[in-house]
Design a protein around this motif. Structure first.
Motif, PDB file in Angstrom:
ATOM      1  N   PRO A  69       0.838  -1.192   0.000  1.00 29.24           N
ATOM      2  CA  PRO A  69       0.000   0.000   0.000  1.00 29.24           C
ATOM      3  C   PRO A  69       0.881   1.252   0.000  1.00 29.24           C
ATOM      4  CG  PRO A  69      -0.383  -1.358   1.965  1.00 29.24           C
ATOM      5  CD  PRO A  69       0.734  -1.974   1.211  1.00 29.24           C
ATOM      6  N   ILE A  70       0.478   2.260  -0.750  1.00 29.55           N
ATOM      7  CA  ILE A  70       1.213   3.519  -0.825  1.00 29.55           C
ATOM      8  C   ILE A  70       0.569   4.509   0.145  1.00 29.55           C
ATOM      9  CG2 ILE A  70       1.888   5.440  -2.317  1.00 29.55           C
ATOM     10  CD1 ILE A  70       1.746   3.443  -4.686  1.00 29.55           C
ATOM     11  N   GLY A  71       1.349   4.951   1.103  1.00 27.81           N
ATOM     12  CA  GLY A  71       0.833   5.896   2.094  1.00 27.81           C
ATOM     13  C   GLY A  71      -0.314   5.288   2.885  1.00 27.81           C
ATOM     14  N   ASN A  72      -1.279   6.121   3.233  1.00 23.87           N
ATOM     15  CA  ASN A  72      -2.418   5.641   4.024  1.00 23.87           C
ATOM     16  C   ASN A  72      -3.685   5.596   3.170  1.00 23.87           C
ATOM     17  OD1 ASN A  72      -2.939   8.340   3.730  1.00 23.87           O
ATOM     18  ND2 ASN A  72      -3.139   8.775   5.909  1.00 23.87           N
ATOM     19  N   THR A  73      -3.528   5.343   1.875  1.00 24.76           N
ATOM     20  CA  THR A  73      -4.666   5.369   0.960  1.00 24.76           C
ATOM     21  C   THR A  73      -5.438   4.062   0.912  1.00 24.76           C
ATOM     22  OG1 THR A  73      -3.378   4.632  -0.959  1.00 24.76           O
ATOM     23  CG2 THR A  73      -3.459   7.021  -0.537  1.00 24.76           C
ATOM     24  N   ALA A  74      -4.878   2.976   1.447  1.00 21.07           N
ATOM     25  CA  ALA A  74      -5.468   1.653   1.234  1.00 21.07           C
ATOM     26  C   ALA A  74      -5.552   0.843   2.525  1.00 21.07           C
ATOM     27  CB  ALA A  74      -4.658   0.902   0.185  1.00 21.07           C
ATOM     28  N   PRO A  75      -6.430   1.235   3.462  1.00 19.16           N
ATOM     29  CA  PRO A  75      -6.494   0.506   4.734  1.00 19.16           C
ATOM     30  C   PRO A  75      -6.867  -0.963   4.592  1.00 19.16           C
ATOM     31  CG  PRO A  75      -8.281   2.114   4.563  1.00 19.16           C
ATOM     32  CD  PRO A  75      -7.355   2.358   3.405  1.00 19.16           C
ATOM     33  N   VAL A  76      -7.641  -1.352   3.583  1.00 23.23           N
ATOM     34  CA  VAL A  76      -7.967  -2.776   3.405  1.00 23.23           C
ATOM     35  C   VAL A  76      -6.686  -3.596   3.237  1.00 23.23           C
ATOM     36  CG1 VAL A  76      -8.907  -4.393   1.689  1.00 23.23           C
ATOM     37  CG2 VAL A  76     -10.309  -2.541   2.552  1.00 23.23           C
ATOM     38  N   PHE A  77      -5.641  -2.982   2.688  1.00 24.34           N
ATOM     39  CA  PHE A  77      -4.381  -3.681   2.477  1.00 24.34           C
ATOM     40  C   PHE A  77      -3.371  -3.426   3.588  1.00 24.34           C
ATOM     41  CE2 PHE A  77      -6.455  -3.111  -1.569  1.00 24.34           C
ATOM     42  CZ  PHE A  77      -6.391  -4.374  -2.093  1.00 24.34           C
ATOM     43  N   SER A  78      -3.405  -2.267   4.212  1.00 19.17           N
ATOM     44  CA  SER A  78      -2.391  -1.938   5.214  1.00 19.17           C
ATOM     45  C   SER A  78      -2.768  -2.331   6.633  1.00 19.17           C
ATOM     46  CB  SER A  78      -2.075  -0.441   5.166  1.00 19.17           C
ATOM     47  OG  SER A  78      -3.235   0.324   5.425  1.00 19.17           O
ATOM     48  N   ASP A  79      -4.054  -2.546   6.906  1.00 23.41           N
ATOM     49  CA  ASP A  79      -4.492  -2.824   8.276  1.00 23.41           C
ATOM     50  C   ASP A  79      -3.851  -4.063   8.892  1.00 23.41           C
ATOM     51  OD1 ASP A  79      -6.011  -0.562   8.375  1.00 23.41           O
ATOM     52  OD2 ASP A  79      -7.945  -1.574   8.271  1.00 23.41           O
ATOM     53  N   VAL A  80      -3.476  -5.048   8.092  1.00 20.74           N
ATOM     54  CA  VAL A  80      -2.890  -6.278   8.639  1.00 20.74           C
ATOM     55  C   VAL A  80      -1.389  -6.166   8.860  1.00 20.74           C
ATOM     56  CG1 VAL A  80      -4.677  -7.732   7.610  1.00 20.74           C
ATOM     57  CG2 VAL A  80      -2.531  -7.368   6.384  1.00 20.74           C
ATOM     58  N   LEU A  81      -0.794  -5.059   8.407  1.00 21.76           N
ATOM     59  CA  LEU A  81       0.654  -4.899   8.555  1.00 21.76           C
ATOM     60  C   LEU A  81       0.992  -4.296   9.914  1.00 21.76           C
ATOM     61  CD1 LEU A  81       1.470  -3.536   4.998  1.00 21.76           C
ATOM     62  CD2 LEU A  81       2.032  -5.807   5.913  1.00 21.76           C
ATOM     63  N   PRO A  82       2.019  -4.844  10.572  1.00 28.54           N
ATOM     64  CA  PRO A  82       2.442  -4.250  11.835  1.00 28.54           C
ATOM     65  C   PRO A  82       3.187  -2.943  11.557  1.00 28.54           C
ATOM     66  CG  PRO A  82       3.943  -6.001  11.210  1.00 28.54           C
ATOM     67  CD  PRO A  82       2.829  -5.992  10.190  1.00 28.54           C
ATOM     68  N   GLY A  83       3.286  -2.103  12.541  1.00 24.78           N
ATOM     69  CA  GLY A  83       4.084  -0.893  12.398  1.00 24.78           C
ATOM     70  C   GLY A  83       5.565  -1.233  12.443  1.00 24.78           C
ATOM     71  N   GLY A  84       6.385  -0.240  12.279  1.00 25.05           N
ATOM     72  CA  GLY A  84       7.827  -0.438  12.357  1.00 25.05           C
ATOM     73  C   GLY A  84       8.468  -0.586  11.004  1.00 25.05           C
ATOM     74  N   ASP A  85       9.789  -0.665  11.020  1.00 24.68           N
ATOM     75  CA  ASP A  85      10.575  -0.705   9.789  1.00 24.68           C
ATOM     76  C   ASP A  85      10.972  -2.110   9.354  1.00 24.68           C
ATOM     77  OD1 ASP A  85      10.494   2.072   9.605  1.00 24.68           O
ATOM     78  OD2 ASP A  85      12.324   2.307  10.807  1.00 24.68           O
ATOM     79  N   GLU A  86      10.787  -3.106  10.219  1.00 25.31           N
ATOM     80  CA  GLU A  86      11.158  -4.473   9.866  1.00 25.31           C
ATOM     81  C   GLU A  86      10.243  -4.985   8.753  1.00 25.31           C
ATOM     82  OE1 GLU A  86      11.335  -8.829  12.025  1.00 25.31           O
ATOM     83  OE2 GLU A  86      11.659  -7.042  13.236  1.00 25.31           O
TER      84      GLU A  86
END
Length: 169
Positions: A69-86
């Protein structure tokens, strides 16, 4: 929902916070060293403005899709990702492709009960592509994508997508 005319399981998809690193990991760990990459930004292919970087490879006949996901435009795709740089790579959805003319897509959609299988993401690209994602997380733990591609677009994408193991000459 899975057993439908003109429908076939065609893809397993993962989301990631770093597409380039995920491609590298798939090459190193899963013998898929190259992917066809593109972005949907400014394509007009979705209704909500989600922007994604996408990579495709075909492994033993099944398409592997990696999505960043690019930026915060796609929560359906980014919601399952943990925060952080790893580096994070998470299973996201399977895809059923509807083959044949656009009428087959319409017939497929008409068979789905959207009260039981709610749409969380949808879009189109003119007369070349239609897609929806249904939310199956309650029962299956993931989304299901339903997609139809015009035959010429499907052929173009399949021609650009690396396949493993490579075809023998």
């Amino acid at each position: 929902m899975f057993a439908r005319p003109n429908s076939q399981h065609s893809q397993v998809a993962y989301v990631t916070n770093d597409l380039d690193a995920a491609i590298e990991a798939f090459g190193r760990e899963y013998d898929a060293p190259a992917f066809y990459t593109f972005t949907n930004a400014n394509s007009g292919s979705d209704e909500n403005g989600e922007q994604l970087r996408i990579a495709l490879a075909r492994v033993n006949g099944v398409e592997i899709e990696l999505i960043e996901p690019i930026g915060n435009t796609a929560p359906v795709f980014s919601d399952v990702l943990p925060g952080g740089d790893e580096l994070a790579i998470r299973f996201h959805h399977i895809c059923f492709r509807i083959d044949g003319p656009l009428e087959n897509w319409d017939a497929h959609i008409a068979t789905l009960d959207f009260d039981r299988h709610p749409i969380v993401f949808k879009g189109a690209l003119g007369e070349m592509m239609r897609f929806i994602y249904t939310d199956e997380r309650r029962t299956l733990g993931h989304y299901v994508e339903h997609v139809w591609l015009a035959p010429e677009i499907l052929a173009q994408i399949q021609g650009a997508t690396p396949a493993y193991p490579p075809a023998r000459a």
